[in-house]
Design a protein around this motif. Structure first.
Motif, short mmCIF file in Angstrom:
data_model
loop_
_atom_site.label_atom_id
_atom_site.label_comp_id
_atom_site.label_asym_id
_atom_site.label_seq_id
_atom_site.Cartn_x
_atom_site.Cartn_y
_atom_site.Cartn_z
N GLY A 67 -2.22 -1.53 -11.10
CA GLY A 67 -0.91 -0.99 -10.77
C GLY A 67 -0.27 -0.28 -11.95
N GLY A 68 -0.46 -0.85 -13.16
CA GLY A 68 0.08 -0.21 -14.36
C GLY A 68 -0.57 1.15 -14.62
N VAL A 69 -1.90 1.20 -14.44
CA VAL A 69 -2.60 2.48 -14.63
C VAL A 69 -2.15 3.51 -13.59
N ILE A 70 -2.02 3.06 -12.35
CA ILE A 70 -1.58 3.97 -11.28
C ILE A 70 -0.16 4.49 -11.55
N MET A 71 0.72 3.59 -12.01
CA MET A 71 2.09 4.01 -12.31
C MET A 71 2.12 5.03 -13.45
N LEU A 72 1.26 4.83 -14.46
CA LEU A 72 1.24 5.76 -15.59
C LEU A 72 0.66 7.11 -15.20
N THR A 73 -0.32 7.12 -14.33
CA THR A 73 -1.01 8.37 -13.99
C THR A 73 -0.37 9.10 -12.81
N LEU A 74 0.05 8.34 -11.79
CA LEU A 74 0.58 8.97 -10.58
C LEU A 74 2.09 8.76 -10.41
N GLY A 75 2.66 7.82 -11.16
CA GLY A 75 4.06 7.48 -10.96
C GLY A 75 4.21 6.46 -9.84
N THR A 76 5.38 5.86 -9.76
CA THR A 76 5.59 4.82 -8.75
C THR A 76 5.53 5.37 -7.34
N SER A 77 6.04 6.56 -7.12
CA SER A 77 6.15 7.12 -5.77
C SER A 77 4.78 7.44 -5.19
N HIS A 78 4.04 8.29 -5.88
CA HIS A 78 2.71 8.66 -5.37
C HIS A 78 1.71 7.52 -5.56
N GLY A 79 1.94 6.67 -6.55
CA GLY A 79 1.03 5.57 -6.81
C GLY A 79 0.99 4.57 -5.67
N ILE A 80 2.16 4.25 -5.12
CA ILE A 80 2.18 3.25 -4.05
C ILE A 80 1.62 3.82 -2.75
N VAL A 89 -15.75 -8.56 -1.07
CA VAL A 89 -15.35 -7.32 -1.74
C VAL A 89 -14.13 -6.70 -1.07
N ALA A 90 -14.17 -6.65 0.27
CA ALA A 90 -13.03 -6.08 1.00
C ALA A 90 -11.77 -6.90 0.79
N TYR A 91 -11.92 -8.21 0.71
CA TYR A 91 -10.78 -9.10 0.51
C TYR A 91 -10.16 -8.89 -0.87
N VAL A 92 -11.01 -8.75 -1.89
CA VAL A 92 -10.51 -8.49 -3.25
C VAL A 92 -9.69 -7.21 -3.28
N LEU A 93 -10.22 -6.14 -2.66
CA LEU A 93 -9.51 -4.86 -2.66
C LEU A 93 -8.19 -4.95 -1.91
N ALA A 94 -8.19 -5.65 -0.77
CA ALA A 94 -6.95 -5.78 0.00
C ALA A 94 -5.92 -6.61 -0.76
N MET A 95 -6.37 -7.71 -1.41
CA MET A 95 -5.45 -8.52 -2.19
C MET A 95 -4.94 -7.73 -3.39
N MET A 96 -5.79 -6.93 -4.00
CA MET A 96 -5.36 -6.09 -5.11
C MET A 96 -4.28 -5.12 -4.65
N ALA A 97 -4.50 -4.50 -3.48
CA ALA A 97 -3.51 -3.57 -2.94
C ALA A 97 -2.20 -4.28 -2.63
N ASP A 98 -2.30 -5.48 -2.07
CA ASP A 98 -1.11 -6.28 -1.77
C ASP A 98 -0.29 -6.50 -3.03
N ASN A 99 -0.97 -6.85 -4.13
CA ASN A 99 -0.26 -7.17 -5.36
C ASN A 99 0.15 -5.93 -6.14
N ILE A 100 -0.57 -4.83 -5.99
CA ILE A 100 -0.10 -3.57 -6.58
C ILE A 100 1.23 -3.19 -5.93
N GLU A 101 1.29 -3.35 -4.61
CA GLU A 101 2.55 -3.06 -3.90
C GLU A 101 3.69 -3.94 -4.39
N HIS A 102 3.38 -5.24 -4.57
CA HIS A 102 4.41 -6.14 -5.08
C HIS A 102 4.88 -5.71 -6.46
N VAL A 103 3.92 -5.45 -7.35
CA VAL A 103 4.27 -5.11 -8.73
C VAL A 103 5.15 -3.86 -8.77
#
Length: 405
Positions: free
Chosen positions: A162-175, A20-34
């Motif tokens: 990442g798309g949802v975060i960008m729409l709701t928080l924007g790129t700056s606060h989202g990352i 579970v922790a690995y999935v979340l960390a990999m998701m964060a890694d790829n949200i940052e990339h996106v």
């Protein structure tokens, strides 16, 4: 290869928490990339910078994977992984600062990409050793496949989240918000099981870059380890994941609707194919893990990417990326499992580190073969020629492995 049942690693509670922790960390890694790749691409429109993104991300693996493996042989791998998580948090926070202040310059982006790459090398090799400690050799094939699934699940979910975060928080606060997804791994490692520290062979000194030469000599007489290290090095040198950094360009060239949506869908197709491969291999469990099988799957991966580079039809491109993801996870997990199971116990960290140096570190050069050449001759030509050359090299490796079998 040691046989294990379907989803056998999930019997271990510590492994489930790690998963579970690995999935979340990999998701964060790829949200940052996106988010970072998209903002940087929109600001600089530089294929060369995208190539540098690949180079800076993987060069630390080339230089330090064996060293980090040696550290993990000697010290607690949990603390090394935690250092990696802290660097990931620094990188995401740095992107957020420059996005909020609108002061991002090319050298800022280059520095943050290097920090992100250093975080990755502190994470991956120790985490692979941690799998061995969590489940043991019998269930290791299952653990490796499931962690590969977790990686691609993060890649699959990352663009959507990442798309949802960008729409709701924007790129700056989202990352900046994205840093929270690294915390479960960081915190869980304080309570993760401790391996047996009494083994004398784990007290070898870390000798820096000299460990690379010593480890190469140590595996030189073992055909399985040699073949899988060559497989990892060739696939990473010629292609790696350099086409991911160029995906905004591919999305624009395919010209199907909104480029941002097309970009996310292409990344998701590659990840979805890998996720399906992980589920199929875990459920079916009949594909025998051998060097020749791993090489054949890698050849199919190169064929799929050659097709992707050649077509200009969006639905066909999606299907080919899906196939590429399927074959990539299949050969990578098979090769990694063969390496871990055949590595001498006294230098397992160094051997896994050497494999990661080849499989991840050589991706630094794919930033040249696909990225920088893409700036000169076009990304479709650079990826297509790299895939064709890789196919020829893998055919030679397959013939060599057959002679030594």
């Amino acid at each position: 290869m040691v046989a294990s049942g379907s989803f056998a690693a999930m019997k271990s509670v510590p492994y489930r928490l790690q998963f579970v922790a690995y999935v979340l960390a990999m998701m964060a890694d790829n949200i940052e990339h996106v988010i970072s790749y998209w903002v940087v691409f929109q600001k600089f429109h530089s294929p060369a910078l995208a190539g540098f993104a690949v180079l800076s991300h993987w060069l630390p693996f080339l230089l330090f994977s064996v060293v980090v493996g040696g550290l993990a042989d000697r010290f607690d791998p949990r603390r090394i992984i935690q250092c990696g998580m802290l660097l990931f948090i620094v990188a995401s926070s740095g992107w957020g600062f420059f996005f909020i202040t609108d002061t991002i310059q090319m050298w800022h982006a280059m520095l943050l990409l290097v920090i992100h790459g250093c975080a990755g090398v502190l994470w991956q090799t120790p985490n692979q050793l941690l799998l061995y400690d969590l489940v043991g050799p019998a269930d290791l094939p299952s653990a490796v496949r499931l962690n590969a699934m977790a990686r691609y699940l993060g890649i699959l979910v990352g663009p959507a989240v990442g798309g949802v975060i960008m729409l709701t928080l924007g790129t700056s606060h989202g990352i900046i918000f994205n840093t929270l997804f690294y915390l479960p791994m960081l915190l869980w490692l304080f309570w993760a099981p401790v391996r047996d520290k009494s083994i004398a062979v784990r007290r070898f000194a870390v000798r820096g870059l000299a460990d690379i030469v010593l480890t190469i000599r140590a595996i030189g007489t073992q055909p399985v380890l040699t073949a899988m290290t060559w497989l990892a090095g060739l696939t990473s040198f010629m292609i790696g994941n350099a086409y991911h950094a160029q995906m905004p360009g591919f999305a624009g060239d395919l010209g199907h609707g909104d480029p941002g949506v097309s970009y996310s869908v292409l990344l998701a197709a590659d990840a979805a194919g890998a996720l399906l491969a992980g589920i199929a291999l875990e459920s079916w469990g009949r594909l025998k893990g051998t060097p020749r099988t791993a090489i054949m799957l890698a050849m199919l991966w190169s064929v799929a990417l050659l097709g992707f580079a050649s077509v200009r039809i969006y639905p066909v491109a999606i299907v080919l990326l899906f196939c590429a993801g399927f074959f990539e996870l299949s050969f990578n997990t098979m090769a990694q499992t063969l390496v871990q199971l055949n590595a001498p116990p006294d230098i397992r960290g160094r051997v896994v580190g050497l494999y990661n140096m080849a499989g991840l570190g050589m991706r630094a050069f794919s930033g040249i073969t696909v990225g920088l050449f893409g700036a000169a001759i076009g990304i479709h030509w650079s990826l297509g020629l790299s895939a064709a050359a890789l196919l020829a090299l893998l055919l030679l490796l397959s013939q060599r492995a057959a002679k030594k079998a």
